[in-house]
Structures are given as C-alpha cells and as structure tokens.
Scaffold this motif. Structure first.
Motif, PDB file in Angstrom:
ATOM      1  N   ILE A   1      95.684  60.959  44.166  1.00 58.77           N
ATOM      2  CA  ILE A   1      94.956  60.086  43.272  1.00 58.77           C
ATOM      3  C   ILE A   1      94.517  58.808  43.993  1.00 58.77           C
ATOM      4  O   ILE A   1      94.181  57.830  43.371  1.00 58.77           O
ATOM      5  CB  ILE A   1      95.796  59.729  42.028  1.00 58.77           C
ATOM      6  CG1 ILE A   1      97.182  59.180  42.391  1.00 58.77           C
ATOM      7  CG2 ILE A   1      95.984  60.927  41.140  1.00 58.77           C
ATOM      8  CD1 ILE A   1      97.251  57.744  42.551  1.00 58.77           C
ATOM      9  N   TYR A   2      94.518  58.843  45.290  1.00 59.66           N
ATOM     10  CA  TYR A   2      94.245  57.646  46.089  1.00 59.66           C
ATOM     11  C   TYR A   2      93.070  57.878  47.021  1.00 59.66           C
ATOM     12  O   TYR A   2      92.921  58.941  47.604  1.00 59.66           O
ATOM     13  CB  TYR A   2      95.487  57.307  46.917  1.00 59.66           C
ATOM     14  CG  TYR A   2      95.246  56.256  47.973  1.00 59.66           C
ATOM     15  CD1 TYR A   2      95.155  54.920  47.630  1.00 59.66           C
ATOM     16  CD2 TYR A   2      95.104  56.600  49.312  1.00 59.66           C
ATOM     17  CE1 TYR A   2      94.941  53.942  48.589  1.00 59.66           C
ATOM     18  CE2 TYR A   2      94.891  55.635  50.279  1.00 59.66           C
ATOM     19  CZ  TYR A   2      94.808  54.308  49.911  1.00 59.66           C
ATOM     20  OH  TYR A   2      94.589  53.344  50.852  1.00 59.66           O
ATOM     21  N   ALA A   3      92.233  56.849  47.150  1.00 53.78           N
ATOM     22  CA  ALA A   3      91.171  56.882  48.150  1.00 53.78           C
ATOM     23  C   ALA A   3      91.002  55.477  48.712  1.00 53.78           C
ATOM     24  O   ALA A   3      91.169  54.487  48.004  1.00 53.78           O
ATOM     25  CB  ALA A   3      89.857  57.360  47.540  1.00 53.78           C
ATOM     26  N   GLU A   4      90.702  55.418  50.003  1.00 51.53           N
ATOM     27  CA  GLU A   4      90.401  54.142  50.642  1.00 51.53           C
ATOM     28  C   GLU A   4      88.918  54.142  50.978  1.00 51.53           C
ATOM     29  O   GLU A   4      88.430  55.042  51.660  1.00 51.53           O
ATOM     30  CB  GLU A   4      91.234  53.961  51.903  1.00 51.53           C
ATOM     31  CG  GLU A   4      91.019  52.603  52.558  1.00 51.53           C
ATOM     32  CD  GLU A   4      91.931  52.401  53.757  1.00 51.53           C
ATOM     33  OE1 GLU A   4      93.088  52.031  53.544  1.00 51.53           O
ATOM     34  OE2 GLU A   4      91.455  52.640  54.882  1.00 51.53           O
ATOM     35  N   HIS A   5      88.219  53.135  50.475  1.00 48.65           N
ATOM     36  CA  HIS A   5      86.778  52.996  50.700  1.00 48.65           C
ATOM     37  C   HIS A   5      86.541  51.860  51.683  1.00 48.65           C
ATOM     38  O   HIS A   5      87.274  50.874  51.702  1.00 48.65           O
ATOM     39  CB  HIS A   5      86.060  52.673  49.388  1.00 48.65           C
ATOM     40  CG  HIS A   5      86.174  53.747  48.370  1.00 48.65           C
ATOM     41  ND1 HIS A   5      85.215  54.700  48.171  1.00 48.65           N
ATOM     42  CD2 HIS A   5      87.161  54.022  47.474  1.00 48.65           C
ATOM     43  CE1 HIS A   5      85.589  55.510  47.206  1.00 48.65           C
ATOM     44  NE2 HIS A   5      86.769  55.120  46.763  1.00 48.65           N
ATOM     45  N   LYS A   6      85.476  52.012  52.474  1.00 45.57           N
ATOM     46  CA  LYS A   6      85.139  50.973  53.433  1.00 45.57           C
ATOM     47  C   LYS A   6      83.626  50.797  53.469  1.00 45.57           C
ATOM     48  O   LYS A   6      82.878  51.770  53.456  1.00 45.57           O
ATOM     49  CB  LYS A   6      85.670  51.350  54.816  1.00 45.57           C
ATOM     50  CG  LYS A   6      85.657  50.214  55.802  1.00 45.57           C
ATOM     51  CD  LYS A   6      86.435  50.600  57.059  1.00 45.57           C
ATOM     52  CE  LYS A   6      86.517  49.422  58.004  1.00 45.57           C
ATOM     53  NZ  LYS A   6      87.283  49.728  59.197  1.00 45.57           N
ATOM     54  N   CYS A   7      83.186  49.555  53.491  1.00 44.15           N
ATOM     55  CA  CYS A   7      81.770  49.209  53.675  1.00 44.15           C
ATOM     56  C   CYS A   7      81.661  48.467  54.993  1.00 44.15           C
ATOM     57  O   CYS A   7      82.255  47.407  55.166  1.00 44.15           O
ATOM     58  CB  CYS A   7      81.271  48.302  52.554  1.00 44.15           C
ATOM     59  SG  CYS A   7      81.021  49.103  50.981  1.00 44.15           S
ATOM     60  N   ASP A   8      80.909  49.041  55.911  1.00 44.68           N
ATOM     61  CA  ASP A   8      80.750  48.434  57.222  1.00 44.68           C
ATOM     62  C   ASP A   8      79.269  48.133  57.416  1.00 44.68           C
ATOM     63  O   ASP A   8      78.442  49.042  57.448  1.00 44.68           O
ATOM     64  CB  ASP A   8      81.263  49.398  58.292  1.00 44.68           C
ATOM     65  CG  ASP A   8      81.401  48.745  59.643  1.00 44.68           C
ATOM     66  OD1 ASP A   8      81.422  47.503  59.707  1.00 44.68           O
ATOM     67  OD2 ASP A   8      81.493  49.488  60.639  1.00 44.68           O
ATOM     68  N   GLY A   9      78.941  46.870  57.516  1.00 40.74           N
ATOM     69  CA  GLY A   9      77.549  46.448  57.590  1.00 40.74           C
ATOM     70  C   GLY A   9      76.917  46.681  58.943  1.00 40.74           C
ATOM     71  O   GLY A   9      77.505  46.445  59.983  1.00 40.74           O
ATOM     72  N   SER A  10      75.685  47.184  58.895  1.00 43.98           N
ATOM     73  CA  SER A  10      74.862  47.326  60.086  1.00 43.98           C
ATOM     74  C   SER A  10      73.643  46.444  59.842  1.00 43.98           C
ATOM     75  O   SER A  10      72.824  46.733  58.978  1.00 43.98           O
ATOM     76  CB  SER A  10      74.460  48.788  60.272  1.00 43.98           C
ATOM     77  OG  SER A  10      73.570  48.922  61.348  1.00 43.98           O
ATOM     78  N   SER A  11      73.558  45.340  60.562  1.00 39.05           N
ATOM     79  CA  SER A  11      72.545  44.310  60.302  1.00 39.05           C
ATOM     80  C   SER A  11      72.696  43.757  58.887  1.00 39.05           C
ATOM     81  O   SER A  11      71.713  43.415  58.237  1.00 39.05           O
ATOM     82  CB  SER A  11      71.132  44.866  60.490  1.00 39.05           C
ATOM     83  OG  SER A  11      70.972  45.326  61.807  1.00 39.05           O
ATOM     84  N   CYS A  12      73.930  43.722  58.418  1.00 38.51           N
ATOM     85  CA  CYS A  12      74.213  43.200  57.086  1.00 38.51           C
ATOM     86  C   CYS A  12      75.459  42.329  57.158  1.00 38.51           C
ATOM     87  O   CYS A  12      76.484  42.745  57.701  1.00 38.51           O
ATOM     88  CB  CYS A  12      74.447  44.332  56.088  1.00 38.51           C
ATOM     89  SG  CYS A  12      74.802  43.744  54.415  1.00 38.51           S
ATOM     90  N   SER A  13      75.371  41.133  56.605  1.00 42.57           N
ATOM     91  CA  SER A  13      76.524  40.239  56.643  1.00 42.57           C
ATOM     92  C   SER A  13      77.238  40.143  55.295  1.00 42.57           C
ATOM     93  O   SER A  13      78.268  39.493  55.192  1.00 42.57           O
ATOM     94  CB  SER A  13      76.093  38.839  57.088  1.00 42.57           C
ATOM     95  OG  SER A  13      75.165  38.308  56.162  1.00 42.57           O
ATOM     96  N   SER A  14      76.689  40.830  54.264  1.00 40.59           N
ATOM     97  CA  SER A  14      77.286  40.734  52.941  1.00 40.59           C
ATOM     98  C   SER A  14      77.210  42.068  52.203  1.00 40.59           C
ATOM     99  O   SER A  14      76.247  42.352  51.498  1.00 40.59           O
ATOM    100  CB  SER A  14      76.587  39.642  52.125  1.00 40.59           C
ATOM    101  OG  SER A  14      77.146  39.545  50.843  1.00 40.59           O
ATOM    102  N   CYS A  15      78.236  42.892  52.378  1.00 39.91           N
ATOM    103  CA  CYS A  15      78.313  44.183  51.702  1.00 39.91           C
ATOM    104  C   CYS A  15      79.105  44.040  50.398  1.00 39.91           C
ATOM    105  O   CYS A  15      79.967  43.167  50.274  1.00 39.91           O
ATOM    106  CB  CYS A  15      79.026  45.219  52.567  1.00 39.91           C
ATOM    107  SG  CYS A  15      78.111  45.743  54.035  1.00 39.91           S
TER     108      CYS A  15
END
Length: 182
Positions: free
Chosen positions: A113-127
């Motif tokens: 029931i667990y997931a780890e999400h990640k947002c990694d910006g490419s030419s982005c400073s605010s995800c």
C-alpha cells in the motif's frame, strides 16, 4: 432474609453477545491496523496533530525536510525534499476505510500500500505533484516552463521496508488511541 431472582430472556443474551462480537471485530482490525482518522461529509480528519507527526517524522531522517503532510479519504501523503539531491519526494500510503473510519496498517509488510514518488526537474526549478480527484499522485508539474520527470517506486522496485516500518512506528506513537475496551 431476602431472595431475588433475575430473569433474562434469550433476546437480551443475544443482544449482549452481538455487542461483544461487534467490539471484538472492531478490536481485531485494530490489532493489524491503527485508526488514523475519520471521514465526515467527505472530509478526512486525522486522529493526530500535523505538528506532532512532522516532529516525529523528522527524527527518523527519512527526508531532508518535510513540506506537508496530508490525509484524505484514501491516502496519507508526506511531501518533502529528498535526502540525496533535494528533489521533491512524496511517501504515499493507501489507507483502509471501513464505514467512516480510516485505518493505517501496523503489522506485517505494508509495502503493498506504499509508493514513493519523485519529481526531478529538468530546466525546472519549481516542481509540484499532480493529484487526481481521489488524492493519488499521478504526475508532476513544472511551474516555470521546464519539465518535471515523475518516477514511482514501490515494493517491486526495492523501496526499503525499513522506511515503511519507521512510518508505522511514527503512526503508532502519535495517533490518539480510540480502541474500545471490553
């Protein structure tokens, strides 16, 4: 000398047994799950204080910093910064809902029931994370024109059971006990 007799109908004993069975059933789920909140008028209310959760969570060094903790009728979501690269990361746990009560698993291996999400910006400073109407994280948005790459890790991807167990310990420590006593 006074003598008294008390008569019980079978209906009374059946009702008492039904009440005991109901209480045992309620306690049984609490052996495997911790009551974490309730849903009233489609709004989830936690049985913990967000500041207490954040304080306990930071003791375990699971993220570089915690930005938010959210509970809804489906999930407990903790959003913060990754320890290694300071990118946006979220730990999201599916909650079990029975009637209007929300439960968090505290025994066994709750990685299903667990997931780890990640947002990694490419030419982005605010995800920022993008959620569907049920509160499930479904992607990332970039607020300044670049691209945010969304990745999801779960138990099949080697998410550490230790991290999940730490969150279980936090939940067990801070959630107010509402288990009925027999």
């Amino acid at each position: 000398l006074a003598t008294g007799f008390v008569a019980c109908s079978s209906d009374d004993s059946n009702n008492t047994q039904q009440e005991i069975d109901t209480q045992k059933s309620t306690m049984s789920i609490n052996e495997n799950y911790k009551k974490i909140g309730e849903v009233v008028n489609d709004v989830a209310t936690p049985y913990f204080k967000y500041d207490d959760f954040k304080r306990e969570f930071t003791k375990y060094n699971l993220m570089a910093e915690v930005e938010s903790i959210k509970i809804n009728k489906n999930n407990l979501t903790i959003i913060g910064k990754d320890k290694q690269d300071f990118s946006l990361v979220a730990m999201q746990f599916k909650l079990t809902r029975i009637d209007n009560t929300l439960y968090f698993p505290v025994k066994g291996a709750p990685t299903t029931i667990y997931a780890e999400h990640k947002c990694d910006g490419s030419s982005c400073s605010s995800c920022a994370f993008k959620e569907n109407k049920d509160g499930d994280i479904i992607g990332c948005n970039c607020h300044d024109g670049g691209i945010c790459n969304h990745t999801v890790s779960d138990d099949d991807d080697g998410v550490t059971l230790d991290d999940v167990k730490k969150v279980v310990e936090i939940i067990s420590t801070i959630v107010e006990t509402v288990i009925p006593f027999i």
